[in-house]
Design a protein around this motif. Structure first.
Motif, PDB file in Angstrom:
ATOM      1  N   ASP A 171      41.253  58.006  45.845  1.00  0.00           N
ATOM      2  CA  ASP A 171      42.406  57.687  46.392  1.00  0.00           C
ATOM      3  C   ASP A 171      42.769  56.581  45.641  1.00  0.00           C
ATOM      4  O   ASP A 171      42.514  55.209  45.870  1.00  0.00           O
ATOM      5  CB  ASP A 171      42.396  57.479  47.787  1.00  0.00           C
ATOM      6  N   ARG A 172      43.800  56.982  44.537  1.00  0.00           N
ATOM      7  CA  ARG A 172      44.423  55.830  43.739  1.00  0.00           C
ATOM      8  C   ARG A 172      45.219  54.948  44.549  1.00  0.00           C
ATOM      9  O   ARG A 172      45.614  53.701  44.143  1.00  0.00           O
ATOM     10  CB  ARG A 172      45.219  56.490  42.853  1.00  0.00           C
ATOM     11  N   THR A 173      45.747  55.093  45.696  1.00  0.00           N
ATOM     12  CA  THR A 173      46.600  54.054  46.484  1.00  0.00           C
ATOM     13  C   THR A 173      45.798  53.178  47.096  1.00  0.00           C
ATOM     14  O   THR A 173      46.360  51.860  47.293  1.00  0.00           O
ATOM     15  CB  THR A 173      47.359  54.922  47.717  1.00  0.00           C
ATOM     16  N   ALA A 174      44.579  53.490  47.108  1.00  0.00           N
ATOM     17  CA  ALA A 174      43.399  52.193  47.614  1.00  0.00           C
ATOM     18  C   ALA A 174      42.894  51.336  46.343  1.00  0.00           C
ATOM     19  O   ALA A 174      42.296  50.359  46.602  1.00  0.00           O
ATOM     20  CB  ALA A 174      42.209  52.917  48.286  1.00  0.00           C
ATOM     21  N   TRP A 175      43.284  51.867  45.281  1.00  0.00           N
ATOM     22  CA  TRP A 175      42.839  50.714  44.241  1.00  0.00           C
ATOM     23  C   TRP A 175      43.301  49.693  44.259  1.00  0.00           C
ATOM     24  O   TRP A 175      44.324  49.198  44.366  1.00  0.00           O
ATOM     25  CB  TRP A 175      43.407  51.607  42.642  1.00  0.00           C
ATOM     26  N   LYS A 176      42.548  48.439  43.593  1.00  0.00           N
ATOM     27  CA  LYS A 176      43.016  47.194  43.716  1.00  0.00           C
ATOM     28  C   LYS A 176      42.460  46.627  42.456  1.00  0.00           C
ATOM     29  O   LYS A 176      41.036  46.533  42.186  1.00  0.00           O
ATOM     30  CB  LYS A 176      42.519  46.568  44.802  1.00  0.00           C
ATOM     31  N   TRP A 177      43.244  46.126  41.566  1.00  0.00           N
ATOM     32  CA  TRP A 177      42.834  45.651  40.390  1.00  0.00           C
ATOM     33  C   TRP A 177      41.675  44.398  40.459  1.00  0.00           C
ATOM     34  O   TRP A 177      41.019  44.407  39.754  1.00  0.00           O
ATOM     35  CB  TRP A 177      44.214  45.066  39.538  1.00  0.00           C
ATOM     36  N   GLY A 178      41.892  43.442  41.332  1.00  0.00           N
ATOM     37  CA  GLY A 178      41.221  42.400  41.506  1.00  0.00           C
ATOM     38  C   GLY A 178      39.757  42.722  41.804  1.00  0.00           C
ATOM     39  O   GLY A 178      38.669  42.260  41.408  1.00  0.00           O
ATOM     40  N   ALA A 179      39.571  43.889  42.467  1.00  0.00           N
ATOM     41  CA  ALA A 179      38.209  44.370  42.709  1.00  0.00           C
ATOM     42  C   ALA A 179      37.596  44.717  41.461  1.00  0.00           C
ATOM     43  O   ALA A 179      36.197  44.874  41.348  1.00  0.00           O
ATOM     44  CB  ALA A 179      38.258  45.471  43.874  1.00  0.00           C
ATOM     45  N   ALA A 180      38.211  45.389  40.347  1.00  0.00           N
ATOM     46  CA  ALA A 180      37.500  45.745  39.263  1.00  0.00           C
ATOM     47  C   ALA A 180      37.466  44.400  38.154  1.00  0.00           C
ATOM     48  O   ALA A 180      36.673  44.417  37.507  1.00  0.00           O
ATOM     49  CB  ALA A 180      38.237  46.942  38.565  1.00  0.00           C
ATOM     50  N   HIS A 181      38.645  43.652  38.451  1.00  0.00           N
ATOM     51  CA  HIS A 181      38.818  42.606  37.316  1.00  0.00           C
ATOM     52  C   HIS A 181      38.378  41.164  37.958  1.00  0.00           C
ATOM     53  O   HIS A 181      39.029  40.326  38.121  1.00  0.00           O
ATOM     54  CB  HIS A 181      40.211  42.453  37.105  1.00  0.00           C
ATOM     55  N   LYS A 182      37.075  41.224  38.307  1.00  0.00           N
ATOM     56  CA  LYS A 182      36.479  39.904  38.950  1.00  0.00           C
ATOM     57  C   LYS A 182      36.154  38.943  37.559  1.00  0.00           C
ATOM     58  O   LYS A 182      35.666  39.484  36.641  1.00  0.00           O
ATOM     59  CB  LYS A 182      35.223  40.145  39.325  1.00  0.00           C
ATOM     60  N   ALA A 183      36.342  37.652  37.922  1.00  0.00           N
ATOM     61  CA  ALA A 183      35.940  36.597  36.961  1.00  0.00           C
ATOM     62  C   ALA A 183      34.597  36.373  37.296  1.00  0.00           C
ATOM     63  O   ALA A 183      34.076  36.031  38.542  1.00  0.00           O
ATOM     64  CB  ALA A 183      36.823  35.396  36.973  1.00  0.00           C
ATOM     65  N   LEU A 184      33.796  36.316  36.213  1.00  0.00           N
ATOM     66  CA  LEU A 184      32.149  35.759  36.184  1.00  0.00           C
ATOM     67  C   LEU A 184      32.316  34.443  35.707  1.00  0.00           C
ATOM     68  O   LEU A 184      32.480  34.198  34.238  1.00  0.00           O
ATOM     69  CB  LEU A 184      31.375  36.787  35.716  1.00  0.00           C
ATOM     70  N   HIS A 185      31.875  33.358  36.584  1.00  0.00           N
ATOM     71  CA  HIS A 185      31.463  32.115  36.064  1.00  0.00           C
ATOM     72  C   HIS A 185      29.948  31.871  35.918  1.00  0.00           C
ATOM     73  O   HIS A 185      29.391  31.791  37.087  1.00  0.00           O
ATOM     74  CB  HIS A 185      32.151  31.226  37.082  1.00  0.00           C
ATOM     75  N   ARG A 186      29.554  32.363  34.719  1.00  0.00           N
ATOM     76  CA  ARG A 186      28.013  32.397  34.782  1.00  0.00           C
ATOM     77  C   ARG A 186      27.504  30.988  34.410  1.00  0.00           C
ATOM     78  O   ARG A 186      28.205  30.356  33.356  1.00  0.00           O
ATOM     79  CB  ARG A 186      27.747  33.224  33.382  1.00  0.00           C
ATOM     80  N   HIS A 187      26.540  30.738  35.141  1.00  0.00           N
ATOM     81  CA  HIS A 187      25.710  29.298  34.896  1.00  0.00           C
ATOM     82  C   HIS A 187      25.180  29.392  33.681  1.00  0.00           C
ATOM     83  O   HIS A 187      24.209  30.558  33.278  1.00  0.00           O
ATOM     84  CB  HIS A 187      24.866  29.272  35.997  1.00  0.00           C
ATOM     85  N   THR A 188      25.246  28.378  32.860  1.00  0.00           N
ATOM     86  CA  THR A 188      24.750  28.632  31.483  1.00  0.00           C
ATOM     87  C   THR A 188      23.365  28.624  31.381  1.00  0.00           C
ATOM     88  O   THR A 188      22.566  29.511  30.595  1.00  0.00           O
ATOM     89  CB  THR A 188      25.503  27.404  30.645  1.00  0.00           C
ATOM     90  N   ALA A 189      22.500  27.824  32.052  1.00  0.00           N
ATOM     91  CA  ALA A 189      21.072  27.823  32.162  1.00  0.00           C
ATOM     92  C   ALA A 189      20.265  28.985  32.903  1.00  0.00           C
ATOM     93  O   ALA A 189      19.366  29.588  32.483  1.00  0.00           O
ATOM     94  CB  ALA A 189      20.550  26.415  32.430  1.00  0.00           C
ATOM     95  N   LEU A 190      20.969  29.238  34.158  1.00  0.00           N
ATOM     96  CA  LEU A 190      20.159  29.955  35.108  1.00  0.00           C
ATOM     97  C   LEU A 190      20.854  31.252  35.528  1.00  0.00           C
ATOM     98  O   LEU A 190      20.586  31.982  36.279  1.00  0.00           O
ATOM     99  CB  LEU A 190      19.710  29.091  36.347  1.00  0.00           C
ATOM    100  N   GLY A 191      22.133  31.370  35.017  1.00  0.00           N
ATOM    101  CA  GLY A 191      22.861  32.375  35.399  1.00  0.00           C
ATOM    102  C   GLY A 191      22.448  34.148  34.849  1.00  0.00           C
ATOM    103  O   GLY A 191      23.159  34.944  35.204  1.00  0.00           O
ATOM    104  N   GLN A 192      21.392  33.918  33.876  1.00  0.00           N
ATOM    105  CA  GLN A 192      20.890  35.201  33.510  1.00  0.00           C
ATOM    106  C   GLN A 192      19.672  35.660  33.913  1.00  0.00           C
ATOM    107  O   GLN A 192      18.928  36.481  33.895  1.00  0.00           O
ATOM    108  CB  GLN A 192      20.961  35.206  32.009  1.00  0.00           C
ATOM    109  N   ILE A 193      19.050  34.673  34.860  1.00  0.00           N
ATOM    110  CA  ILE A 193      17.585  34.940  35.526  1.00  0.00           C
ATOM    111  C   ILE A 193      18.000  35.791  36.771  1.00  0.00           C
ATOM    112  O   ILE A 193      18.538  35.264  37.618  1.00  0.00           O
ATOM    113  CB  ILE A 193      17.170  33.653  35.852  1.00  0.00           C
TER     114      ILE A 193
END
Length: 131
Positions: free
Chosen positions: A1-23
């Motif tokens: 249902d395209r009327t329920a699509w929300k750009w922000g739900a797909a376009h999330k900003a990821l602020h990855r912690h440099t040292a521990l964000g990939q563990i």
């Protein structure tokens, strides 16, 4: 249902912690993810790469935004991406992320009476002595 699509739900900003964000076991504690608007050609820039594993993730945006009122600096406002602390256990670790994502701002004041009333402490730097 395209009327329920929300750009922000797909376009999330990821602020990855440099040292521990990939563990895997720690990344959910340290990384900050928030829905955002914007795109490559908008004022609220939020770039993404379609050939990436998560093609709509916001990977490029403004880390700090400010509006300076040069006629009255105490009317100036600012926001930064996540918060004012790099300590994940601090209440200020991600205290600005929702305001940043919604393009809201925090007042900026040069008047000590304004910022001292909400201060959580005071850091006083002293010169080193030769003792």
């Amino acid at each position: 249902d395209r009327t329920a699509w929300k750009w922000g739900a797909a376009h999330k900003a990821l602020h990855r912690h440099t040292a521990l964000g990939q563990i895997p076991i720690l990344k959910d504690l340290f990384n900050i993810i928030v829905e955002t608007g914007g795109g490559f050609y908008t004022i609220n820039r939020g770039g993404h790469w379609l050939n990436a594993p998560e093609p709509f993730t916001n990977i490029h945006g403004s880390g700090y935004r400010a509006i300076y009122d040069l006629s009255d600096l105490d009317q100036s406002v600012f926001i930064q991406t996540t918060g004012q602390s790099g300590n994940v256990f601090s209440p200020f670790y991600k205290s600005f992320v929702e305001d940043w994502a919604s393009v809201a701002y925090v007042p900026m004041s040069t008047n000590p009476a304004d910022y001292e009333k909400q201060a959580v402490g005071r850091l006083s730097l002293q010169p080193l002595t030769a003792d």
